[in-house]
Design a protein around this motif. Structure first.
Motif, mmCIF file in Angstrom:
data_model
loop_
_atom_site.group_PDB
_atom_site.id
_atom_site.type_symbol
_atom_site.label_atom_id
_atom_site.label_comp_id
_atom_site.label_asym_id
_atom_site.label_seq_id
_atom_site.Cartn_x
_atom_site.Cartn_y
_atom_site.Cartn_z
ATOM 1 N N GLN A 219 40.109 47.259 63.812
ATOM 2 C CA GLN A 219 40.419 46.709 62.494
ATOM 3 C C GLN A 219 41.923 46.669 62.274
ATOM 4 O OE1 GLN A 219 38.138 45.313 60.303
ATOM 5 N NE2 GLN A 219 40.044 44.562 59.423
ATOM 6 N N LYS A 220 42.640 47.705 62.736
ATOM 7 C CA LYS A 220 44.099 47.710 62.626
ATOM 8 C C LYS A 220 44.698 46.539 63.392
ATOM 9 C CE LYS A 220 44.790 52.680 62.357
ATOM 10 N NZ LYS A 220 45.338 53.832 63.066
ATOM 11 N N GLN A 221 44.201 46.315 64.624
ATOM 12 C CA GLN A 221 44.705 45.209 65.429
ATOM 13 C C GLN A 221 44.424 43.870 64.757
ATOM 14 O OE1 GLN A 221 43.118 45.512 69.399
ATOM 15 N NE2 GLN A 221 44.024 47.526 69.742
ATOM 16 N N ASP B 75 44.064 43.362 61.548
ATOM 17 C CA ASP B 75 44.935 43.251 60.378
ATOM 18 C C ASP B 75 46.344 42.799 60.770
ATOM 19 O OD1 ASP B 75 42.837 44.042 58.779
ATOM 20 O OD2 ASP B 75 43.499 46.141 58.631
ATOM 21 N N GLN B 76 46.808 43.222 61.952
ATOM 22 C CA GLN B 76 48.138 42.847 62.419
ATOM 23 C C GLN B 76 48.174 41.410 62.947
ATOM 24 O OE1 GLN B 76 49.037 45.866 65.300
ATOM 25 N NE2 GLN B 76 49.484 47.415 63.750
ATOM 26 N N SER B 77 47.032 40.911 63.425
ATOM 27 C CA SER B 77 46.976 39.565 64.001
ATOM 28 C C SER B 77 45.701 38.856 63.546
ATOM 29 C CB SER B 77 47.021 39.659 65.523
ATOM 30 O OG SER B 77 46.928 38.391 66.084
ATOM 31 N N PRO B 78 45.673 38.358 62.305
ATOM 32 C CA PRO B 78 44.448 37.742 61.778
ATOM 33 C C PRO B 78 44.027 36.466 62.503
ATOM 34 C CG PRO B 78 46.229 37.645 60.158
ATOM 35 C CD PRO B 78 46.739 38.401 61.332
ATOM 36 N N GLU C 220 40.450 51.288 65.044
ATOM 37 C CA GLU C 220 41.565 50.773 65.831
ATOM 38 C C GLU C 220 41.488 49.251 65.948
ATOM 39 O OE1 GLU C 220 45.034 50.644 67.693
ATOM 40 O OE2 GLU C 220 44.166 52.469 66.845
#
Length: 103
Positions: free
Chosen positions: A31-33, A35-38, A29
């Motif tokens: 990592q998903k966040q 990926d959405q906000s580098p 989870e």
């Protein structure tokens, strides 16, 4: 594979095992966040690394002076307390801090 269906490789076991950390879903989870906000990682690094760099410099860029985990925790807590007090003094100045401690 052999006729028994067991994996023939570098392992001595007849079975392959996959282990997972019990909280691995949390990492997914996060990592998903990320990926959405580098840019969040960059901001965090800029915010956190300064404090740890300062503490490391104060410690002489070396190891802890104590041994065993409880003593190292105490030593680190004292370093963090000193850092936070120094920051509070530089931001608030000494008079408001002294008044706050008296209350």
């Amino acid at each position: 594979m052999s006729s028994t269906g067991a994996f023939q490789g570098d392992t001595t076991s007849n079975y392959r095992r996959v282990t997972r950390w019990e909280h691995e879903a949390v990492l997914g989870e996060l990592q998903k966040q990320l990926d959405q906000s580098p840019k969040a990682s960059t901001l965090r690094r800029q915010t956190v690394e300064h404090a740890f760099g300062t503490l490391k410099s104060w410690m002489g860029s070396t190891h802890f002076l104590t041994k065993t985990l409880p003593k190292v925790r105490t030593e680190m807590s004292l370093h963090v307390l000193a850092y936070n007090m120094k920051r509070a003094i530089s931001i608030l100045r000494t008079q408001p801090l002294v008044e706050f401690m008296k209350a």
